[in-house]
Enzyme design. Structure first.
Site, PDB file in Angstrom:
ATOM      1  CG  ASP A  53      -1.697   1.218   1.452  1.00 50.01           C
ATOM      2  OD1 ASP A  53      -2.409   1.605   0.513  1.00 50.01           O
ATOM      3  OD2 ASP A  53      -1.605   1.812   2.535  1.00 50.01           O
ATOM      4  CG  ASP A  83      -2.426   7.684   1.032  1.00 55.45           C
ATOM      5  OD1 ASP A  83      -1.499   8.504   0.984  1.00 55.45           O
ATOM      6  OD2 ASP A  83      -3.503   7.849   0.455  1.00 55.45           O
ATOM      7  CD  GLU A  95      -3.869   9.146   4.625  1.00 53.10           C
ATOM      8  OE1 GLU A  95      -4.292  10.275   4.368  1.00 53.10           O
ATOM      9  OE2 GLU A  95      -4.304   8.120   4.079  1.00 53.10           O
ATOM     10  CB  THR A 103      -8.107   2.848  -2.989  1.00 52.07           C
ATOM     11  OG1 THR A 103      -7.800   3.010  -1.607  1.00 52.07           O
ATOM     12  CG2 THR A 103      -8.504   1.399  -3.236  1.00 52.07           C
TER      13      THR A 103
END
Length: 233
Positions: free
Chosen positions: A10, A12, A19, A121
């Site tokens: 992933d 983030d 973030e 995503t």
């Protein structure tokens, strides 16, 4: 799991601490540009992270403030587009960096010839510049929310990586940081290692094979070293 065939990561909060000091900053700048008084401080943004997807996060925020649903969605889409542009500027300025220990792990995987892929995503508009600037050409396959709009905890983005690469699910590990990410990876049939950050330390990560405090956690380092093939050559 025996020796690793591939690793899917992933972005983030996992590869980068994006973030708190990336997306949150960009959202606040977009609010200010639009003449809105909204501001997301660090604790507030941490709570909002339980809503997957920046545009959905914005829409939820505006609806909670009393904006009609349709108006909230349109405003969210407009602000999210500008936020993405600001995020790209932050990346170009070097404001978003790899988490401590990430480059060491990637170096070891690279030396051992383990293919590395990305399942996020986040939108390609900022993910691609970030990966290029911070990591270079390390990742063979990158699937983003631009191609797969179903957000985690849906396993869709992981399933798409497996489809494109042909990686055997039983020897491929996902690396995540959050509850939604772990759930997505496990639902795709992958073993998952969780590297928590400040925002996800209270998440339910019980589906992960290992929960570590970060990439420098000795438990995470040892877990991968037991499963990485000897360096090629």
């Amino acid at each position: 799991m025996g020796r690793l065939a591939a690793v899917v990561v992933d972005v983030d909060g996992t590869l980068v601490d994006s973030e708190r000091d990336g997306h949150r900053v960009a959202f606040n700048a977009a609010f200010e540009e639009a003449g809105l008084g909204d501001r997301w401080d660090i604790p507030t943004y941490g709570k909002l992270l339980h809503i997957a997807g920046g545009a959905k996060r914005l829409a939820f925020w505006f609806e909670k403030a009393g904006v009609p649903a349709g108006d909230a969605r349109r405003l969210a889409e407009r602000l999210h587009a500008r936020k993405t542009e600001i995020m790209r500027d932050l990346i170009e300025a070097g404001k978003v960096q790899a988490r401590p220990g990430v480059h060491r792990l990637l170096d070891e995987l690279d030396a051992a010839g383990v293919p590395m892929h990305v399942a996020t995503t986040g939108t390609r508009a900022w993910v691609e510049p970030l990966l290029d600037r911070v990591f270079g050409p390390r990742f063979q396959t990158v699937v983003t929310g631009t191609e797969v709009p179903e957000l985690k905890p849906s396993p869709a983005v992981y399933l798409e990586v497996l489809r494109r690469t042909g990686c055997p699910a039983d020897r491929t590990v996902a690396v995540e940081d959050s509850q939604n990410g772990v759930r997505a990876a496990v639902a795709a049939g992958l073993c998952c290692v969780a590297a928590q950050n400040d925002y996800t330390q209270d998440d339910d990560l019980s589906g992960a094979a290992l929960v570590a405090g970060g990439f420098e956690d000795p438990a995470l380092v040892a877990w991968f070293r037991r499963r990485i093939p000897p360096p090629q050559g």
